[in-house]
Design a protein around this motif. Sequence first.
Motif, PDB file in Angstrom:
ATOM      1  N   GLY A 232       0.800  -1.221   0.000  1.00 37.98           N
ATOM      2  CA  GLY A 232       0.000   0.000   0.000  1.00 37.98           C
ATOM      3  C   GLY A 232       0.828   1.263   0.000  1.00 37.98           C
ATOM      4  O   GLY A 232       0.470   2.266  -0.654  1.00 37.98           O
ATOM      5  N   ASP A 233       1.962   1.263   0.697  1.00 43.63           N
ATOM      6  CA  ASP A 233       2.778   2.475   0.809  1.00 43.63           C
ATOM      7  C   ASP A 233       3.357   2.901  -0.535  1.00 43.63           C
ATOM      8  O   ASP A 233       3.307   4.078  -0.898  1.00 43.63           O
ATOM      9  CB  ASP A 233       3.906   2.272   1.817  1.00 43.63           C
ATOM     10  N   ILE A 234       3.919   1.960  -1.275  1.00 46.04           N
ATOM     11  CA  ILE A 234       4.515   2.349  -2.553  1.00 46.04           C
ATOM     12  C   ILE A 234       3.438   2.698  -3.584  1.00 46.04           C
ATOM     13  O   ILE A 234       3.629   3.600  -4.399  1.00 46.04           O
ATOM     14  CB  ILE A 234       5.482   1.279  -3.110  1.00 46.04           C
ATOM     15  N   CYS A 235       2.301   2.021  -3.530  1.00 49.39           N
ATOM     16  CA  CYS A 235       1.215   2.353  -4.455  1.00 49.39           C
ATOM     17  C   CYS A 235       0.780   3.812  -4.254  1.00 49.39           C
ATOM     18  O   CYS A 235       0.567   4.559  -5.218  1.00 49.39           O
ATOM     19  CB  CYS A 235       0.034   1.417  -4.251  1.00 49.39           C
ATOM     20  N   LYS A 236       0.699   4.208  -3.004  1.00 49.96           N
ATOM     21  CA  LYS A 236       0.341   5.591  -2.670  1.00 49.96           C
ATOM     22  C   LYS A 236       1.450   6.556  -3.077  1.00 49.96           C
ATOM     23  O   LYS A 236       1.191   7.625  -3.631  1.00 49.96           O
ATOM     24  CB  LYS A 236       0.073   5.697  -1.172  1.00 49.96           C
ATOM     25  N   LYS A 237       2.693   6.157  -2.831  1.00 46.10           N
ATOM     26  CA  LYS A 237       3.846   7.021  -3.107  1.00 46.10           C
ATOM     27  C   LYS A 237       4.001   7.294  -4.602  1.00 46.10           C
ATOM     28  O   LYS A 237       4.334   8.423  -5.005  1.00 46.10           O
ATOM     29  CB  LYS A 237       5.112   6.352  -2.581  1.00 46.10           C
ATOM     30  N   VAL A 238       3.768   6.303  -5.432  1.00 46.31           N
ATOM     31  CA  VAL A 238       3.888   6.488  -6.884  1.00 46.31           C
ATOM     32  C   VAL A 238       2.938   7.577  -7.370  1.00 46.31           C
ATOM     33  O   VAL A 238       3.304   8.441  -8.171  1.00 46.31           O
ATOM     34  CB  VAL A 238       3.622   5.159  -7.630  1.00 46.31           C
ATOM     35  N   VAL A 239       1.713   7.555  -6.862  1.00 47.90           N
ATOM     36  CA  VAL A 239       0.715   8.567  -7.257  1.00 47.90           C
ATOM     37  C   VAL A 239       1.087   9.939  -6.710  1.00 47.90           C
ATOM     38  O   VAL A 239       1.045  10.941  -7.431  1.00 47.90           O
ATOM     39  CB  VAL A 239      -0.686   8.142  -6.760  1.00 47.90           C
ATOM     40  N   GLU A 240       1.477   9.987  -5.442  1.00 45.56           N
ATOM     41  CA  GLU A 240       1.846  11.267  -4.819  1.00 45.56           C
ATOM     42  C   GLU A 240       3.013  11.926  -5.537  1.00 45.56           C
ATOM     43  O   GLU A 240       3.033  13.153  -5.726  1.00 45.56           O
ATOM     44  CB  GLU A 240       2.230  11.041  -3.349  1.00 45.56           C
ATOM     45  N   GLU A 241       3.982  11.144  -5.937  1.00 48.30           N
ATOM     46  CA  GLU A 241       5.182  11.679  -6.586  1.00 48.30           C
ATOM     47  C   GLU A 241       5.013  11.861  -8.090  1.00 48.30           C
ATOM     48  O   GLU A 241       5.922  12.338  -8.760  1.00 48.30           O
ATOM     49  CB  GLU A 241       6.367  10.734  -6.323  1.00 48.30           C
ATOM     50  N   LYS A 242       3.857  11.461  -8.608  1.00 51.52           N
ATOM     51  CA  LYS A 242       3.605  11.505 -10.055  1.00 51.52           C
ATOM     52  C   LYS A 242       4.732  10.796 -10.814  1.00 51.52           C
ATOM     53  O   LYS A 242       5.233  11.281 -11.839  1.00 51.52           O
ATOM     54  CB  LYS A 242       3.443  12.945 -10.533  1.00 51.52           C
ATOM     55  N   ALA A 243       5.123   9.649 -10.276  1.00 48.22           N
ATOM     56  CA  ALA A 243       6.196   8.861 -10.878  1.00 48.22           C
ATOM     57  C   ALA A 243       5.682   8.086 -12.081  1.00 48.22           C
ATOM     58  O   ALA A 243       4.472   7.873 -12.240  1.00 48.22           O
ATOM     59  CB  ALA A 243       6.774   7.895  -9.837  1.00 48.22           C
ATOM     60  N   ASP A 244       6.606   7.662 -12.914  1.00 49.14           N
ATOM     61  CA  ASP A 244       6.227   6.864 -14.081  1.00 49.14           C
ATOM     62  C   ASP A 244       5.800   5.452 -13.671  1.00 49.14           C
ATOM     63  O   ASP A 244       4.925   4.869 -14.292  1.00 49.14           O
ATOM     64  CB  ASP A 244       7.396   6.786 -15.065  1.00 49.14           C
ATOM     65  N   PHE A 245       6.431   4.921 -12.632  1.00 48.76           N
ATOM     66  CA  PHE A 245       6.023   3.624 -12.089  1.00 48.76           C
ATOM     67  C   PHE A 245       6.815   3.352 -10.819  1.00 48.76           C
ATOM     68  O   PHE A 245       7.662   4.160 -10.405  1.00 48.76           O
ATOM     69  CB  PHE A 245       6.194   2.491 -13.102  1.00 48.76           C
ATOM     70  N   GLY A 246       6.528   2.233 -10.191  1.00 43.48           N
ATOM     71  CA  GLY A 246       7.236   1.816  -8.990  1.00 43.48           C
ATOM     72  C   GLY A 246       7.874   0.456  -9.176  1.00 43.48           C
ATOM     73  O   GLY A 246       7.419  -0.358  -9.979  1.00 43.48           O
ATOM     74  N   ILE A 247       8.951   0.220  -8.418  1.00 37.30           N
ATOM     75  CA  ILE A 247       9.665  -1.059  -8.453  1.00 37.30           C
ATOM     76  C   ILE A 247       9.721  -1.605  -7.034  1.00 37.30           C
ATOM     77  O   ILE A 247      10.091  -0.891  -6.101  1.00 37.30           O
ATOM     78  CB  ILE A 247      11.102  -0.890  -8.988  1.00 37.30           C
ATOM     79  N   VAL A 248       9.373  -2.880  -6.888  1.00 34.88           N
ATOM     80  CA  VAL A 248       9.424  -3.554  -5.592  1.00 34.88           C
ATOM     81  C   VAL A 248      10.239  -4.833  -5.738  1.00 34.88           C
ATOM     82  O   VAL A 248      10.055  -5.576  -6.706  1.00 34.88           O
ATOM     83  CB  VAL A 248       8.007  -3.933  -5.094  1.00 34.88           C
ATOM     84  N   VAL A 249      11.135  -5.066  -4.786  1.00 37.91           N
ATOM     85  CA  VAL A 249      11.878  -6.325  -4.763  1.00 37.91           C
ATOM     86  C   VAL A 249      11.740  -6.960  -3.379  1.00 37.91           C
ATOM     87  O   VAL A 249      11.345  -6.307  -2.421  1.00 37.91           O
ATOM     88  CB  VAL A 249      13.379  -6.123  -5.095  1.00 37.91           C
ATOM     89  N   ASP A 250      12.069  -8.237  -3.306  1.00 39.57           N
ATOM     90  CA  ASP A 250      12.077  -8.908  -2.002  1.00 39.57           C
ATOM     91  C   ASP A 250      13.461  -8.732  -1.372  1.00 39.57           C
ATOM     92  O   ASP A 250      14.355  -8.141  -1.982  1.00 39.57           O
ATOM     93  CB  ASP A 250      11.660 -10.370  -2.161  1.00 39.57           C
ATOM     94  N   PRO A 251      13.683  -9.215  -0.155  1.00 38.47           N
ATOM     95  CA  PRO A 251      14.942  -8.929   0.538  1.00 38.47           C
ATOM     96  C   PRO A 251      16.213  -9.359  -0.184  1.00 38.47           C
ATOM     97  O   PRO A 251      17.261  -8.730  -0.018  1.00 38.47           O
ATOM     98  CB  PRO A 251      14.778  -9.666   1.870  1.00 38.47           C
TER      99      PRO A 251
END
Length: 461
Positions: A232-251
Amino acid sequence: MSLIKSISGIRGTIGGKVDENLTPIDAVKFAAAYGSWLKGQSGKERVKVVIGRDARISGEMIQNLVQYTLIGLGIDVVNIGLSTTPTVEVAVSMEEADGGIILTASHNPKEWNALKLLNNKGEFVSDQDGKAILKIAQENDFSFAQVDNLGEIFINDAYIDIHIDEVLQLPLVTPEAIQEKKFRVVVDGVNSSGGIAIPNLLKELGVEVIKLYCEPNGQFPHNPEPLKEHLGDICKKVVEEKADFGIVVDPDVDRLAFITEDGEMFGEEYTLVACADYVLSKTKGNVVSNLSSSRALRDIAHKHGVTYTAAAVGEVNVVTEMKRTEAIIGGEGNGGIIYPELHYGRDALVGVALFLSLLAERGISVKQLRESYPAYFMSKNKIQLTEHINPDHILNEMEKKYASEQITTIDGLKIDFPESWIHLRKSNTEPIIRIYTEAKSQKEADELATRFIEEIKALCK
Protein backbone atom coordinates in the motif's frame (compact mmCIF):
# COMPACT_ATOMS: atom_id res chain seq x y z
CA MET A 1 9.14 -24.79 14.25
CA SER A 2 11.16 -27.49 12.49
CA LEU A 3 14.05 -26.67 10.23
CA ILE A 4 12.99 -26.88 6.59
CA LYS A 5 15.49 -28.80 4.48
CA SER A 6 14.58 -28.70 0.82
CA ILE A 7 15.56 -27.93 -2.73
CA SER A 8 15.38 -24.26 -1.67
CA GLY A 9 18.06 -24.65 1.01
CA ILE A 10 18.28 -24.93 4.79
CA ARG A 11 15.76 -22.53 6.27
CA GLY A 12 14.51 -21.80 9.77
CA THR A 13 13.76 -19.20 12.41
CA ILE A 14 16.56 -17.71 14.48
CA GLY A 15 16.80 -18.78 18.13
CA GLY A 16 15.24 -21.72 19.92
CA LYS A 17 16.45 -25.29 20.09
CA VAL A 18 19.03 -27.13 18.02
CA ASP A 19 17.49 -29.17 15.17
CA GLU A 20 14.22 -27.29 15.60
CA ASN A 21 15.31 -23.81 14.52
CA LEU A 22 18.23 -22.22 12.70
CA THR A 23 20.54 -21.99 15.68
CA PRO A 24 24.31 -21.28 15.53
CA ILE A 25 24.95 -25.01 15.89
CA ASP A 26 22.67 -25.79 12.94
CA ALA A 27 24.37 -23.10 10.82
CA VAL A 28 27.77 -24.63 11.57
CA LYS A 29 26.56 -28.19 10.94
CA PHE A 30 25.03 -27.49 7.55
CA ALA A 31 27.92 -25.25 6.47
CA ALA A 32 30.29 -28.09 7.39
CA ALA A 33 28.16 -30.58 5.46
CA TYR A 34 28.11 -28.36 2.37
CA GLY A 35 31.84 -27.69 2.57
CA SER A 36 32.63 -31.37 3.02
CA TRP A 37 30.44 -32.29 0.04
CA LEU A 38 32.09 -29.58 -2.06
CA LYS A 39 35.58 -30.81 -1.24
CA GLY A 40 34.54 -34.33 -2.23
CA GLN A 41 33.03 -33.10 -5.49
CA SER A 42 35.86 -30.85 -6.62
CA GLY A 43 38.81 -33.16 -6.13
CA LYS A 44 40.96 -30.07 -5.61
CA GLU A 45 43.53 -29.46 -2.93
CA ARG A 46 42.06 -26.00 -2.36
CA VAL A 47 38.38 -25.15 -2.68
CA LYS A 48 36.88 -21.65 -2.97
CA VAL A 49 33.37 -20.53 -1.95
CA VAL A 50 31.64 -17.17 -2.44
CA ILE A 51 29.41 -15.99 0.42
CA GLY A 52 26.97 -13.07 0.43
CA ARG A 53 23.94 -12.10 2.50
CA ASP A 54 20.87 -9.92 2.50
CA ALA A 55 20.34 -7.28 5.21
CA ARG A 56 18.56 -9.46 7.77
CA ILE A 57 19.35 -8.68 11.39
CA SER A 58 20.78 -12.18 11.81
CA GLY A 59 22.76 -12.03 8.57
CA GLU A 60 26.15 -10.99 9.91
CA MET A 61 25.99 -13.56 12.72
CA ILE A 62 25.08 -16.40 10.37
CA GLN A 63 27.69 -15.29 7.83
CA ASN A 64 30.45 -15.36 10.43
CA LEU A 65 29.42 -18.81 11.62
CA VAL A 66 29.32 -20.15 8.08
CA GLN A 67 32.51 -18.61 6.75
CA TYR A 68 34.62 -19.58 9.77
CA THR A 69 33.30 -23.12 9.54
CA LEU A 70 34.40 -23.24 5.92
CA ILE A 71 37.92 -21.98 6.64
CA GLY A 72 38.05 -24.60 9.39
CA LEU A 73 37.56 -27.16 6.64
CA GLY A 74 40.46 -25.66 4.70
CA ILE A 75 38.19 -23.81 2.24
CA ASP A 76 38.95 -20.29 1.01
CA VAL A 77 36.05 -17.85 1.26
CA VAL A 78 35.33 -14.81 -0.91
CA ASN A 79 33.16 -12.65 1.35
CA ILE A 80 31.16 -10.23 -0.80
CA GLY A 81 29.19 -9.01 2.22
CA LEU A 82 25.83 -7.32 1.84
CA SER A 83 24.62 -8.52 -1.53
CA THR A 84 21.78 -10.05 -3.53
CA THR A 85 21.07 -13.63 -4.52
CA PRO A 86 21.74 -13.02 -8.24
CA THR A 87 24.92 -11.08 -7.39
CA VAL A 88 26.32 -14.07 -5.52
CA GLU A 89 25.40 -16.31 -8.44
CA VAL A 90 27.25 -14.01 -10.85
CA ALA A 91 30.22 -13.79 -8.47
CA VAL A 92 30.63 -17.59 -8.30
CA SER A 93 31.18 -17.74 -12.05
CA MET A 94 33.39 -14.66 -12.21
CA GLU A 95 35.56 -15.90 -9.33
CA GLU A 96 35.70 -19.38 -10.89
CA ALA A 97 34.70 -20.59 -7.45
CA ASP A 98 33.67 -24.13 -6.58
CA GLY A 99 30.41 -23.04 -4.98
CA GLY A 100 28.53 -20.31 -3.18
CA ILE A 101 26.26 -19.72 -0.22
CA ILE A 102 23.59 -17.04 -0.06
CA LEU A 103 22.41 -16.22 3.43
CA THR A 104 18.80 -15.16 2.98
CA ALA A 105 15.32 -16.41 3.68
CA SER A 106 14.07 -14.64 0.57
CA HIS A 107 10.49 -13.40 1.13
CA ASN A 108 10.13 -14.78 4.67
CA PRO A 109 9.77 -12.36 7.64
CA LYS A 110 12.78 -11.03 9.55
CA GLU A 111 12.95 -13.85 12.13
CA TRP A 112 13.85 -16.30 9.34
CA ASN A 113 17.19 -16.94 7.68
CA ALA A 114 18.59 -19.63 5.42
CA LEU A 115 21.59 -21.08 3.66
CA LYS A 116 20.97 -21.26 -0.08
CA LEU A 117 23.57 -23.50 -1.67
CA LEU A 118 25.14 -23.06 -5.12
CA ASN A 119 27.30 -25.28 -7.31
CA ASN A 120 30.36 -24.22 -9.31
CA LYS A 121 28.15 -22.74 -12.04
CA GLY A 122 26.50 -20.34 -9.62
CA GLU A 123 23.27 -22.33 -9.81
CA PHE A 124 21.30 -23.97 -7.01
CA VAL A 125 22.45 -27.47 -6.19
CA SER A 126 20.32 -30.25 -7.58
CA ASP A 127 17.87 -32.29 -5.54
CA GLN A 128 20.27 -35.24 -5.65
CA ASP A 129 23.19 -33.11 -4.45
CA GLY A 130 21.02 -31.53 -1.77
CA LYS A 131 20.16 -34.97 -0.42
CA ALA A 132 23.85 -35.89 -0.34
CA ILE A 133 24.60 -32.75 1.70
CA LEU A 134 21.78 -33.51 4.13
CA LYS A 135 23.13 -37.06 4.57
CA ILE A 136 26.57 -35.71 5.49
CA ALA A 137 24.94 -33.36 8.01
CA GLN A 138 22.87 -36.13 9.53
CA GLU A 139 25.91 -38.39 9.94
CA ASN A 140 28.20 -35.58 11.15
CA ASP A 141 30.66 -36.80 8.54
CA PHE A 142 33.13 -33.90 8.75
CA SER A 143 36.93 -33.82 8.73
CA PHE A 144 38.39 -30.43 9.57
CA ALA A 145 41.74 -29.06 8.40
CA GLN A 146 44.96 -29.06 10.39
CA VAL A 147 46.23 -25.70 11.57
CA ASP A 148 48.63 -25.17 8.65
CA ASN A 149 45.89 -25.90 6.12
CA LEU A 150 43.12 -23.56 7.29
CA GLY A 151 41.32 -21.57 4.63
CA GLU A 152 41.51 -17.81 4.16
CA ILE A 153 38.88 -15.08 3.88
CA PHE A 154 39.11 -12.60 1.01
CA ILE A 155 36.80 -9.58 1.14
CA ASN A 156 35.41 -8.09 -2.08
CA ASP A 157 32.58 -5.58 -1.62
CA ALA A 158 32.51 -4.47 -5.27
CA TYR A 159 30.28 -7.20 -6.65
CA ILE A 160 26.99 -5.28 -6.70
CA ASP A 161 28.68 -2.70 -8.95
CA ILE A 162 30.25 -5.48 -11.04
CA HIS A 163 26.83 -7.12 -11.39
CA ILE A 164 25.32 -3.80 -12.53
CA ASP A 165 28.08 -3.40 -15.13
CA GLU A 166 27.34 -6.89 -16.47
CA VAL A 167 23.63 -6.06 -16.78
CA LEU A 168 24.35 -2.80 -18.61
CA GLN A 169 26.48 -4.66 -21.16
CA LEU A 170 23.71 -7.07 -22.17
CA PRO A 171 22.97 -6.60 -25.90
CA LEU A 172 19.22 -6.10 -25.40
CA VAL A 173 19.62 -3.51 -22.64
CA THR A 174 19.49 0.00 -24.13
CA PRO A 175 20.96 2.55 -21.66
CA GLU A 176 20.92 5.49 -24.08
CA ALA A 177 17.27 5.00 -25.04
CA ILE A 178 16.33 4.69 -21.36
CA GLN A 179 18.24 7.85 -20.43
CA GLU A 180 16.41 9.83 -23.11
CA LYS A 181 13.04 9.01 -21.53
CA LYS A 182 14.01 10.58 -18.18
CA PHE A 183 11.94 8.11 -16.20
CA ARG A 184 11.00 8.89 -12.60
CA VAL A 185 10.65 5.76 -10.45
CA VAL A 186 9.82 4.92 -6.82
CA VAL A 187 11.82 2.00 -5.38
CA ASP A 188 10.75 -0.08 -2.36
CA GLY A 189 13.83 -2.02 -1.23
CA VAL A 190 12.12 -3.42 1.91
CA ASN A 191 15.14 -2.15 3.90
CA SER A 192 17.40 -4.84 2.50
CA SER A 193 20.12 -5.07 -0.14
CA GLY A 194 17.70 -4.19 -2.94
CA GLY A 195 17.75 -0.69 -1.47
CA ILE A 196 21.35 -0.50 -2.65
CA ALA A 197 21.36 -2.52 -5.86
CA ILE A 198 18.21 -1.25 -7.61
CA PRO A 199 18.76 2.52 -7.05
CA ASN A 200 22.40 2.15 -8.16
CA LEU A 201 21.33 0.36 -11.34
CA LEU A 202 18.68 2.99 -12.08
CA LYS A 203 21.12 5.85 -11.59
CA GLU A 204 23.46 4.24 -14.14
CA LEU A 205 20.51 4.18 -16.56
CA GLY A 206 19.73 7.85 -16.02
CA VAL A 207 16.53 7.20 -14.08
CA GLU A 208 15.48 9.55 -11.27
CA VAL A 209 15.03 7.46 -8.12
CA ILE A 210 12.62 8.14 -5.28
CA LYS A 211 13.64 5.85 -2.42
CA LEU A 212 11.15 4.15 -0.12
CA TYR A 213 12.45 1.75 2.53
CA CYS A 214 15.91 1.56 1.00
CA GLU A 215 17.94 1.59 4.24
CA PRO A 216 19.56 -1.89 4.47
CA ASN A 217 19.01 -2.38 8.21
CA GLY A 218 16.92 -5.57 8.08
CA GLN A 219 13.91 -3.95 9.73
CA PHE A 220 11.32 -4.89 7.13
CA PRO A 221 8.61 -2.17 7.15
CA HIS A 222 5.99 -4.57 5.80
CA ASN A 223 5.66 -8.24 4.98
CA PRO A 224 8.59 -8.71 2.57
CA GLU A 225 6.71 -10.86 0.07
CA PRO A 226 5.93 -8.48 -2.84
CA LEU A 227 2.18 -9.07 -2.98
CA LYS A 228 -0.56 -6.46 -3.42
CA GLU A 229 -1.78 -6.63 0.17
CA HIS A 230 1.70 -5.65 1.44
CA LEU A 231 2.42 -2.77 -0.93
CA GLY A 232 0.00 0.00 0.00
CA ASP A 233 2.78 2.47 0.81
CA ILE A 234 4.51 2.35 -2.55
CA CYS A 235 1.21 2.35 -4.45
CA LYS A 236 0.34 5.59 -2.67
CA LYS A 237 3.85 7.02 -3.11
CA VAL A 238 3.89 6.49 -6.88
CA VAL A 239 0.71 8.57 -7.26
CA GLU A 240 1.85 11.27 -4.82
CA GLU A 241 5.18 11.68 -6.59
CA LYS A 242 3.61 11.51 -10.05
CA ALA A 243 6.20 8.86 -10.88
CA ASP A 244 6.23 6.86 -14.08
CA PHE A 245 6.02 3.62 -12.09
CA GLY A 246 7.24 1.82 -8.99
CA ILE A 247 9.66 -1.06 -8.45
CA VAL A 248 9.42 -3.55 -5.59
CA VAL A 249 11.88 -6.32 -4.76
CA ASP A 250 12.08 -8.91 -2.00
CA PRO A 251 14.94 -8.93 0.54
CA ASP A 252 17.39 -10.89 -1.64
CA VAL A 253 16.38 -9.22 -4.93
CA ASP A 254 15.45 -12.25 -7.01
CA ARG A 255 11.75 -11.31 -7.20
CA LEU A 256 10.48 -8.23 -8.96
CA ALA A 257 7.13 -6.45 -9.12
CA PHE A 258 6.03 -3.20 -10.73
CA ILE A 259 3.45 -0.56 -9.81
CA THR A 260 1.67 1.36 -12.60
CA GLU A 261 1.56 5.14 -12.68
CA ASP A 262 -1.92 5.15 -11.16
CA GLY A 263 -0.81 3.16 -8.12
CA GLU A 264 -2.08 -0.24 -9.25
CA MET A 265 -0.18 -3.52 -9.39
CA PHE A 266 1.25 -4.34 -12.80
CA GLY A 267 0.99 -7.93 -11.55
CA GLU A 268 4.07 -9.89 -10.50
CA GLU A 269 2.95 -12.62 -12.90
CA TYR A 270 3.31 -10.08 -15.71
CA THR A 271 6.90 -9.16 -14.86
CA LEU A 272 8.07 -12.26 -16.73
CA VAL A 273 5.44 -11.78 -19.43
CA ALA A 274 6.69 -8.26 -20.26
CA CYS A 275 10.38 -9.19 -20.19
CA ALA A 276 9.76 -12.28 -22.34
CA ASP A 277 7.72 -10.22 -24.80
CA TYR A 278 10.64 -7.84 -25.23
CA VAL A 279 13.29 -10.56 -25.55
CA LEU A 280 11.21 -12.62 -27.99
CA SER A 281 10.60 -9.55 -30.15
CA LYS A 282 14.38 -9.39 -30.69
CA THR A 283 15.42 -13.07 -30.58
CA LYS A 284 13.40 -16.17 -31.31
CA GLY A 285 13.65 -18.97 -28.78
CA ASN A 286 11.68 -21.08 -26.35
CA VAL A 287 10.37 -19.99 -22.94
CA VAL A 288 9.76 -21.77 -19.64
CA SER A 289 7.90 -20.95 -16.44
CA ASN A 290 6.60 -23.07 -13.59
CA LEU A 291 3.23 -24.74 -13.21
CA SER A 292 1.96 -21.98 -10.90
CA SER A 293 2.62 -19.21 -13.42
CA SER A 294 0.10 -17.39 -15.58
CA ARG A 295 -1.15 -18.67 -18.92
CA ALA A 296 -0.27 -15.23 -20.26
CA LEU A 297 3.33 -16.33 -20.86
CA ARG A 298 2.10 -19.24 -22.97
CA ASP A 299 0.02 -16.76 -24.99
CA ILE A 300 3.05 -14.49 -25.53
CA ALA A 301 5.14 -17.46 -26.64
CA HIS A 302 2.48 -18.43 -29.17
CA LYS A 303 2.30 -14.82 -30.42
CA HIS A 304 6.00 -14.96 -31.22
CA GLY A 305 5.78 -18.46 -32.71
CA VAL A 306 7.90 -20.22 -30.08
CA THR A 307 7.36 -23.08 -27.65
CA TYR A 308 6.24 -22.67 -24.05
CA THR A 309 6.97 -25.37 -21.46
CA ALA A 310 5.91 -25.61 -17.79
CA ALA A 311 8.30 -26.93 -15.14
CA ALA A 312 7.86 -27.94 -11.53
CA VAL A 313 8.00 -25.06 -9.05
CA GLY A 314 11.50 -24.14 -7.87
CA GLU A 315 14.27 -22.28 -9.60
CA VAL A 316 16.43 -25.37 -10.10
CA ASN A 317 13.53 -27.13 -11.85
CA VAL A 318 12.88 -24.18 -14.16
CA VAL A 319 16.60 -23.93 -14.99
CA THR A 320 16.77 -27.65 -15.77
CA GLU A 321 13.81 -27.35 -18.14
CA MET A 322 15.25 -24.21 -19.73
CA LYS A 323 18.47 -26.04 -20.51
CA ARG A 324 16.58 -29.05 -21.86
CA THR A 325 14.46 -26.91 -24.20
CA GLU A 326 17.23 -24.37 -24.94
CA ALA A 327 14.97 -21.58 -23.72
CA ILE A 328 16.27 -18.03 -24.08
CA ILE A 329 14.22 -16.62 -21.19
CA GLY A 330 12.20 -18.10 -18.38
CA GLY A 331 11.42 -17.79 -14.72
CA GLU A 332 8.63 -17.98 -12.23
CA GLY A 333 5.37 -16.09 -11.97
CA ASN A 334 6.38 -14.69 -8.60
CA GLY A 335 8.39 -12.04 -10.43
CA GLY A 336 11.53 -14.07 -11.04
CA ILE A 337 13.33 -13.45 -14.36
CA ILE A 338 15.92 -15.96 -15.58
CA TYR A 339 17.91 -14.68 -18.55
CA PRO A 340 20.71 -17.11 -19.52
CA GLU A 341 22.49 -14.42 -21.53
CA LEU A 342 23.90 -13.35 -18.13
CA HIS A 343 23.33 -16.36 -15.85
CA TYR A 344 20.84 -19.10 -14.94
CA GLY A 345 19.26 -17.49 -11.89
CA ARG A 346 16.31 -15.28 -11.01
CA ASP A 347 17.58 -11.72 -11.24
CA ALA A 348 15.59 -8.56 -10.49
CA LEU A 349 18.40 -6.34 -11.84
CA VAL A 350 18.16 -8.01 -15.24
CA GLY A 351 14.37 -7.75 -15.08
CA VAL A 352 14.46 -4.01 -14.36
CA ALA A 353 16.88 -3.34 -17.22
CA LEU A 354 14.86 -5.38 -19.75
CA PHE A 355 11.59 -3.79 -18.60
CA LEU A 356 12.98 -0.27 -18.96
CA SER A 357 14.35 -1.12 -22.40
CA LEU A 358 10.90 -2.32 -23.44
CA LEU A 359 9.22 0.84 -22.11
CA ALA A 360 11.75 3.09 -23.81
CA GLU A 361 11.25 1.33 -27.14
CA ARG A 362 7.45 1.30 -27.12
CA GLY A 363 6.98 4.80 -25.73
CA ILE A 364 3.87 3.88 -23.73
CA SER A 365 3.01 4.03 -20.05
CA VAL A 366 3.26 1.04 -17.72
CA LYS A 367 -0.53 0.93 -17.47
CA GLN A 368 -0.86 0.88 -21.27
CA LEU A 369 1.74 -1.87 -21.45
CA ARG A 370 -0.20 -3.98 -18.97
CA GLU A 371 -3.43 -3.45 -20.92
CA SER A 372 -1.73 -4.74 -24.07
CA TYR A 373 -1.36 -8.23 -22.57
CA PRO A 374 -3.96 -11.01 -22.19
CA ALA A 375 -6.09 -10.45 -19.10
CA TYR A 376 -5.81 -13.21 -16.54
CA PHE A 377 -6.47 -12.93 -12.83
CA MET A 378 -4.89 -15.02 -10.13
CA SER A 379 -5.76 -15.84 -6.55
CA LYS A 380 -2.96 -17.04 -4.25
CA ASN A 381 -4.00 -18.74 -1.03
CA LYS A 382 -2.64 -21.26 1.43
CA ILE A 383 -3.75 -23.68 4.11
CA GLN A 384 -1.58 -24.03 7.19
CA LEU A 385 -0.50 -27.60 7.86
CA THR A 386 -0.57 -29.27 11.26
CA GLU A 387 0.70 -32.67 12.31
CA HIS A 388 -2.86 -34.00 11.90
CA ILE A 389 -3.09 -33.07 8.21
CA ASN A 390 -1.55 -35.38 5.61
CA PRO A 391 -1.00 -33.25 2.48
CA ASP A 392 -0.27 -36.26 0.25
CA HIS A 393 -3.62 -37.79 1.17
CA ILE A 394 -5.38 -34.53 0.31
CA LEU A 395 -3.69 -34.28 -3.08
CA ASN A 396 -4.41 -37.93 -3.90
CA GLU A 397 -8.10 -37.55 -3.05
CA MET A 398 -8.40 -34.38 -5.15
CA GLU A 399 -6.69 -36.10 -8.08
CA LYS A 400 -9.23 -38.93 -7.92
CA LYS A 401 -12.14 -36.51 -7.74
CA TYR A 402 -11.01 -34.54 -10.81
CA ALA A 403 -9.59 -37.42 -12.84
CA SER A 404 -11.72 -36.47 -15.85
CA GLU A 405 -9.99 -33.07 -16.17
CA GLN A 406 -6.51 -32.32 -17.54
CA ILE A 407 -4.22 -33.34 -14.68
CA THR A 408 -0.50 -32.65 -14.11
CA THR A 409 1.31 -34.24 -11.17
CA ILE A 410 5.01 -33.41 -11.68
CA ASP A 411 4.72 -31.01 -8.76
CA GLY A 412 1.72 -31.39 -6.49
CA LEU A 413 -1.54 -31.37 -8.43
CA LYS A 414 -2.50 -29.00 -11.24
CA ILE A 415 -6.00 -29.21 -12.70
CA ASP A 416 -6.55 -27.40 -15.99
CA PHE A 417 -10.11 -26.42 -16.82
CA PRO A 418 -11.02 -24.85 -20.20
CA GLU A 419 -11.08 -21.26 -18.86
CA SER A 420 -9.17 -21.62 -15.57
CA TRP A 421 -6.78 -23.74 -13.55
CA ILE A 422 -5.84 -24.58 -9.97
CA HIS A 423 -2.48 -25.72 -8.63
CA LEU A 424 -2.21 -27.39 -5.23
CA ARG A 425 1.24 -28.12 -3.83
CA LYS A 426 3.20 -28.50 -0.64
CA SER A 427 5.49 -25.52 -0.15
CA ASN A 428 9.26 -26.07 -0.27
CA THR A 429 9.80 -23.33 2.30
CA GLU A 430 6.86 -23.31 4.73
CA PRO A 431 4.54 -25.91 6.38
CA ILE A 432 1.60 -25.06 4.11
CA ILE A 433 -0.31 -26.18 1.04
CA ARG A 434 -0.27 -23.42 -1.56
CA ILE A 435 -3.46 -22.96 -3.57
CA TYR A 436 -3.04 -20.96 -6.76
CA THR A 437 -5.91 -20.35 -9.16
CA GLU A 438 -6.24 -18.38 -12.38
CA ALA A 439 -9.28 -17.37 -14.43
CA LYS A 440 -10.54 -14.67 -16.79
CA SER A 441 -11.79 -12.51 -13.89
CA GLN A 442 -10.72 -11.96 -10.29
CA LYS A 443 -14.16 -13.04 -9.10
CA GLU A 444 -13.87 -16.38 -10.90
CA ALA A 445 -10.32 -16.96 -9.61
CA ASP A 446 -11.36 -16.18 -6.03
CA GLU A 447 -14.47 -18.35 -6.27
CA LEU A 448 -12.45 -21.28 -7.64
CA ALA A 449 -9.98 -20.95 -4.76
CA THR A 450 -12.76 -20.72 -2.18
CA ARG A 451 -14.43 -23.81 -3.60
CA PHE A 452 -11.28 -25.89 -3.37
CA ILE A 453 -10.38 -24.59 0.10
CA GLU A 454 -13.79 -25.80 1.33
CA GLU A 455 -13.29 -29.16 -0.38
CA ILE A 456 -9.87 -29.55 1.24
CA LYS A 457 -11.21 -28.59 4.67
CA ALA A 458 -13.91 -31.25 4.28
CA LEU A 459 -11.17 -33.85 3.68
CA CYS A 460 -9.37 -32.75 6.86
CA LYS A 461 -12.32 -33.44 9.14
